[in-house]
Write a protein that holds these residues in place. Structure first.
Motif: not given
Length: 66
Positions: A12, A58, A60-66
């Motif tokens: 990520n 994108q 933001t999504l990677y930060l959320i699901f890290t």
């Protein structure tokens, strides 16, 4: 070192770095080049703004699901 032993979070972070690099490259393109064939020089026609929005979503999504 076996790549499967690395934590998924690293993938990520590497992806986020890639998106930041892409964001920088997008803004290195001059505005006149982007709007060369446009009918008007309206701000909404600047594809860099649209690309920035998508890249930030994108990231933001990677930060959320890290």
């Amino acid at each position: 070192m076996d790549p499967e032993s690395l934590p998924v979070a690293w993938a990520n972070y590497i992806s986020i770095i890639g998106f930041v690099f892409l964001l920088i490259v997008v803004w290195l393109i001059p505005r006149r080049v982007i709007l060369a064939d446009a009918k008007s020089n309206s701000r909404w026609r600047d594809i860099r703004i649209w690309a920035t929005g998508l890249i930030l979503m994108q990231i933001t999504l990677y930060l959320i699901f890290t």
